[in-house]
Design a protein around this motif. Structure first.
Motif, PDB file in Angstrom:
ATOM      1  N   VAL A  26      28.329 -21.987 -15.193  1.00 18.46           N
ATOM      2  CA  VAL A  26      27.014 -22.636 -15.223  1.00 18.46           C
ATOM      3  C   VAL A  26      26.500 -22.635 -16.654  1.00 18.46           C
ATOM      4  CG1 VAL A  26      26.380 -21.973 -12.865  1.00 18.46           C
ATOM      5  CG2 VAL A  26      25.820 -20.452 -14.763  1.00 18.46           C
ATOM      6  N   ARG A  27      25.583 -23.556 -16.916  1.00 19.48           N
ATOM      7  CA  ARG A  27      24.895 -23.539 -18.207  1.00 19.48           C
ATOM      8  C   ARG A  27      23.405 -23.672 -17.975  1.00 19.48           C
ATOM      9  NH1 ARG A  27      24.166 -28.640 -21.198  1.00 19.48           N
ATOM     10  NH2 ARG A  27      24.473 -30.419 -19.799  1.00 19.48           N
ATOM     11  N   LEU A  28      22.655 -23.024 -18.823  1.00 11.15           N
ATOM     12  CA  LEU A  28      21.204 -22.992 -18.693  1.00 11.15           C
ATOM     13  C   LEU A  28      20.602 -24.199 -19.391  1.00 11.15           C
ATOM     14  CD1 LEU A  28      18.751 -21.295 -17.743  1.00 11.15           C
ATOM     15  CD2 LEU A  28      18.798 -20.188 -19.989  1.00 11.15           C
ATOM     16  N   LEU A  29      19.849 -25.006 -18.631  1.00 13.49           N
ATOM     17  CA  LEU A  29      19.179 -26.171 -19.202  1.00 13.49           C
ATOM     18  C   LEU A  29      17.727 -25.884 -19.559  1.00 13.49           C
ATOM     19  CD1 LEU A  29      20.516 -29.050 -16.913  1.00 13.49           C
ATOM     20  CD2 LEU A  29      21.507 -28.105 -19.003  1.00 13.49           C
ATOM     21  N   HIS A  30      17.119 -24.931 -18.820  1.00 14.54           N
ATOM     22  CA  HIS A  30      15.725 -24.591 -19.129  1.00 14.54           C
ATOM     23  C   HIS A  30      15.386 -23.248 -18.521  1.00 14.54           C
ATOM     24  CE1 HIS A  30      11.521 -25.231 -20.205  1.00 14.54           C
ATOM     25  NE2 HIS A  30      11.229 -24.707 -19.034  1.00 14.54           N
ATOM     26  N   GLY A  31      14.594 -22.454 -19.237  1.00 14.44           N
ATOM     27  CA  GLY A  31      14.088 -21.193 -18.735  1.00 14.44           C
ATOM     28  C   GLY A  31      14.888 -20.004 -19.221  1.00 14.44           C
ATOM     29  N   ILE A  36      18.880 -11.063 -11.307  1.00 17.31           N
ATOM     30  CA  ILE A  36      18.876 -11.542  -9.921  1.00 17.31           C
ATOM     31  C   ILE A  36      18.921 -13.063  -9.877  1.00 17.31           C
ATOM     32  CG2 ILE A  36      17.499 -11.661  -7.799  1.00 17.31           C
ATOM     33  CD1 ILE A  36      16.604  -8.823  -8.302  1.00 17.31           C
ATOM     34  N   ASN A  37      18.232 -13.733 -10.789  1.00 22.10           N
ATOM     35  CA  ASN A  37      18.303 -15.191 -10.846  1.00 22.10           C
ATOM     36  C   ASN A  37      19.746 -15.660 -10.983  1.00 22.10           C
ATOM     37  OD1 ASN A  37      15.296 -15.390 -12.875  1.00 22.10           O
ATOM     38  ND2 ASN A  37      15.494 -15.581 -10.654  1.00 22.10           N
ATOM     39  N   MET A  38      20.505 -14.980 -11.834  1.00 20.53           N
ATOM     40  CA  MET A  38      21.906 -15.357 -12.026  1.00 20.53           C
ATOM     41  C   MET A  38      22.713 -15.129 -10.751  1.00 20.53           C
ATOM     42  SD  MET A  38      22.236 -16.659 -15.012  1.00 20.53           S
ATOM     43  CE  MET A  38      24.035 -16.740 -15.032  1.00 20.53           C
ATOM     44  N   LEU A  39      22.468 -14.007 -10.073  1.00 21.64           N
ATOM     45  CA  LEU A  39      23.183 -13.748  -8.828  1.00 21.64           C
ATOM     46  C   LEU A  39      22.844 -14.795  -7.775  1.00 21.64           C
ATOM     47  CD1 LEU A  39      22.848  -9.856  -8.549  1.00 21.64           C
ATOM     48  CD2 LEU A  39      24.874 -11.158  -9.227  1.00 21.64           C
ATOM     49  N   ASP A  40      21.561 -15.140  -7.651  1.00 20.80           N
ATOM     50  CA  ASP A  40      21.155 -16.168  -6.696  1.00 20.80           C
ATOM     51  C   ASP A  40      21.791 -17.510  -7.025  1.00 20.80           C
ATOM     52  OD1 ASP A  40      19.615 -14.497  -5.134  1.00 20.80           O
ATOM     53  OD2 ASP A  40      17.720 -15.031  -6.084  1.00 20.80           O
ATOM     54  N   ALA A  41      21.800 -17.867  -8.295  1.00 19.59           N
ATOM     55  CA  ALA A  41      22.366 -19.152  -8.704  1.00 19.59           C
ATOM     56  C   ALA A  41      23.859 -19.218  -8.417  1.00 19.59           C
ATOM     57  CB  ALA A  41      22.099 -19.399 -10.190  1.00 19.59           C
ATOM     58  N   ASP A 135      11.376 -20.864  -7.717  1.00 22.77           N
ATOM     59  CA  ASP A 135      11.562 -20.287  -9.052  1.00 22.77           C
ATOM     60  C   ASP A 135      12.622 -20.983  -9.887  1.00 22.77           C
ATOM     61  OD1 ASP A 135       9.614 -18.479  -8.529  1.00 22.77           O
ATOM     62  OD2 ASP A 135      10.935 -16.749  -8.259  1.00 22.77           O
ATOM     63  N   GLY A 136      13.532 -21.720  -9.255  1.00 22.95           N
ATOM     64  CA  GLY A 136      14.586 -22.350 -10.036  1.00 22.95           C
ATOM     65  C   GLY A 136      15.539 -23.113  -9.152  1.00 22.95           C
ATOM     66  N   ILE A 137      16.469 -23.810  -9.795  1.00 23.02           N
ATOM     67  CA  ILE A 137      17.454 -24.586  -9.054  1.00 23.02           C
ATOM     68  C   ILE A 137      18.761 -24.614  -9.818  1.00 23.02           C
ATOM     69  CG2 ILE A 137      16.726 -26.784 -10.104  1.00 23.02           C
ATOM     70  CD1 ILE A 137      17.400 -28.104  -7.365  1.00 23.02           C
ATOM     71  N   VAL A 138      19.856 -24.657  -9.055  1.00 29.56           N
ATOM     72  CA  VAL A 138      21.188 -24.821  -9.616  1.00 29.56           C
ATOM     73  C   VAL A 138      21.829 -26.011  -8.930  1.00 29.56           C
ATOM     74  CG1 VAL A 138      22.224 -23.172  -7.983  1.00 29.56           C
ATOM     75  CG2 VAL A 138      23.371 -23.673 -10.151  1.00 29.56           C
ATOM     76  N   LYS A 154       5.787 -23.888 -13.104  1.00 30.44           N
ATOM     77  CA  LYS A 154       5.516 -22.472 -13.389  1.00 30.44           C
ATOM     78  C   LYS A 154       5.128 -22.265 -14.851  1.00 30.44           C
ATOM     79  CE  LYS A 154       7.728 -19.184 -11.588  1.00 30.44           C
ATOM     80  NZ  LYS A 154       8.774 -18.166 -11.361  1.00 30.44           N
ATOM     81  N   ASN A 155       4.332 -23.168 -15.357  1.00 29.57           N
ATOM     82  CA  ASN A 155       3.897 -23.084 -16.755  1.00 29.57           C
ATOM     83  C   ASN A 155       5.085 -23.026 -17.721  1.00 29.57           C
ATOM     84  OD1 ASN A 155       1.099 -23.033 -16.112  1.00 29.57           O
ATOM     85  ND2 ASN A 155       1.288 -20.856 -15.577  1.00 29.57           N
ATOM     86  N   GLY A 156       6.134 -23.775 -17.354  1.00 28.95           N
ATOM     87  CA  GLY A 156       7.305 -23.851 -18.214  1.00 28.95           C
ATOM     88  C   GLY A 156       8.338 -22.776 -17.973  1.00 28.95           C
ATOM     89  N   ARG A 157       8.168 -21.952 -16.932  1.00 27.89           N
ATOM     90  CA  ARG A 157       9.101 -20.863 -16.673  1.00 27.89           C
ATOM     91  C   ARG A 157      10.101 -21.184 -15.560  1.00 27.89           C
ATOM     92  NH1 ARG A 157       6.760 -17.063 -14.373  1.00 27.89           N
ATOM     93  NH2 ARG A 157       4.675 -17.926 -14.119  1.00 27.89           N
ATOM     94  N   PHE A 158      10.060 -22.399 -15.033  1.00 26.66           N
ATOM     95  CA  PHE A 158      10.995 -22.787 -13.979  1.00 26.66           C
ATOM     96  C   PHE A 158      12.414 -22.852 -14.542  1.00 26.66           C
ATOM     97  CE2 PHE A 158      13.133 -25.875 -11.157  1.00 26.66           C
ATOM     98  CZ  PHE A 158      12.828 -25.330  -9.922  1.00 26.66           C
ATOM     99  N   LEU A 159      13.371 -22.308 -13.793  1.00 21.29           N
ATOM    100  CA  LEU A 159      14.757 -22.240 -14.250  1.00 21.29           C
ATOM    101  C   LEU A 159      15.546 -23.454 -13.783  1.00 21.29           C
ATOM    102  CD1 LEU A 159      15.391 -18.489 -13.415  1.00 21.29           C
ATOM    103  CD2 LEU A 159      15.124 -19.482 -15.689  1.00 21.29           C
ATOM    104  N   VAL A 160      16.244 -24.071 -14.696  1.00 17.12           N
ATOM    105  CA  VAL A 160      17.092 -25.215 -14.377  1.00 17.12           C
ATOM    106  C   VAL A 160      18.497 -24.902 -14.871  1.00 17.12           C
ATOM    107  CG1 VAL A 160      17.457 -27.690 -14.611  1.00 17.12           C
ATOM    108  CG2 VAL A 160      15.123 -26.773 -14.652  1.00 17.12           C
TER     109      VAL A 160
END
Length: 385
Positions: A26-31, A36-41, A135-138, A154-160
């Motif tokens: 995966v690659r991080l586009l935003h956030g 735990i976010n990584m495990l969920d993704a 909180d985010g999407i993959v 989320k005031n710019g904290r949403f993970l993409v």
């Protein structure tokens, strides 16, 4: 990749790195993701990729704490979901429908979830997500402009996060625990209908086969012990991480009952005052169906409603529950006692898939015959830890 923190905020130093240098799944586009976010993704992406490939439809999952709260493939959304999420005329595209169906399985738990979808995010799904607490999407890609739209949440904290659909993990996986490095072979068994070999009951209809295969994909990425109830291409209740399998069966069954009772006319008749948020309406619908409100909750629900609510009687609940049918049930491990079957039957289950191999498998088969449940043995355990 530097992570925001580890599993807990006090674990301030946390990083992610590919096992093979330069090959990122995966690659991080935003956030800025946490551990735990990584495990969920990563778990969410694997689930939807397997489900989408096995069933030939867009798939979605709503993850919380490294287990899915719900998962589904694309399909029609009913009036309850349509009303709740404000979908005009109930018309929604395949990818958005998959996520709405996944999220509606356990919408209380899906509050602040991490979404995973098997196909590139389109404008419709991006627009839906902007109005949800997520909180985010993959996903394996994004339509032009959707990343920019989502990055404002989320005031710019949403993970993409974007996956590499062609990525193949190494044949060996490893983890380090308390100074030990544990390695094992990747579980590379392909999930398909060929795993479903009925040993009790009539042949499986195509709809049940599809639901059971979806259930296998769900449990492969759900913390064990785990079971799930499914119907029409979506989960109704997932039980995860219980030490007792029958406790898992009862927990997931209660969630399935709640999903069905939310469709009761008496629950749909609840009228909330203007300004009551969607998530608050969801939570009150669920507590109302559960029927064990505390005095404080009773007071606050009354204040949230524009007209008084009439509680459902025991007979009304029982009569409504008798209408729930064509439910499938999947277990990640062998059913050790017939009590799992007896409890599953209470929630409209007519089809079960489990690995088999318990010393009491004969008793499990006999319970299925008594309840006229078709039992399929997969021979495949799907523990996930």
């Amino acid at each position: 990749m530097k992570l925001r923190y580890g599993i807990n905020p006090q674990q301030k130093t946390a990083h992610a790195a590919p096992m093979t240098p330069g090959k990122w799944p995966v690659r991080l586009l935003h956030g800025e993701p946490s551990f735990i976010n990584m495990l969920d993704a990563l778990n969410g992406w694997q689930l939807v990729r397997e489900a989408g490939r096995a069933l030939g439809k867009p798939a979605a999952a709503s993850f919380k704490h490294v287990s899915p709260a719900g998962a589904a493939v694309s399909g029609a959304i009913d009036e309850v979901t349509t009303e709740l999420y404000g979908v005009a005329n109930g018309e929604v595209g395949p990818l958005a429908s998959a996520y709405l169906r996944a999220r509606d399985a356990d919408p209380k738990s899906s509050y602040g979830d991490f979404a995973a979808v098997s196909h590139p995010v389109d404008d419709e799904l991006a627009e839906l997500l902007t109005g949800m607490v997520c909180d985010g999407i993959v996903a394996p890609g994004y339509a032009p402009g959707t990343v920019e739209r989502l990055s404002k949440k989320k005031n710019g904290r949403f993970l993409v996060m974007e996956t590499d659909d062609a990525f193949t993990p190494p044949h060996q996986e490893a983890r380090e625990v308390f100074g030990l490095r544990l390695t094992q072979q990747q579980d590379e068994v392909e999930l398909s209908s060929t795993l479903l070999d009925p040993v009790v009951g009539d042949p499986l209809p195509d709809t049940a086969v599809a639901d059971l295969v979806l259930g296998l994909a769900v449990l492969r990425y759900t913390q064990s012990n785990s079971v799930c109830y499914l119907r029409n291409g979506m989960t109704l209740g997932i039980g995860a991480g219980q030490q007792s399998r029958v406790d898992c069966t009862r927990l997931a069954g209660a969630k399935a009952d709640t999903w069905w009772l939310r469709r009761h006319p008496g629950v749909r008749a609840l009228r909330f005052r203007p300004g009551i948020r969607r998530q608050d309406r969801i939570n009150w619908q669920i507590r109302f169906t559960e029927g064990d409100l505390t005095p404080d909750e009773t007071r606050r629900l009354t204040e949230a409603l524009s007209t008084p609510a009439r509680e459902l009687t025991a007979d009304e609940r029982a009569q409504w529950m008798q209408r729930l049918d064509q439910v499938t049930f999947v277990s990640d491990g062998a059913l050790p006692f017939r009590d799992n079957v007896d409890h599953a039957h209470r929630h409209g289950v007519q089809y079960i898939a489990e690995p088999g191999g318990s010393i009491r498998s004969g008793e499990v088969e006999e319970a299925c015959r008594e309840h006229r449940i078709t039992l399929a043995r997969t021979g495949l355990r799907l523990f996930h830890h």
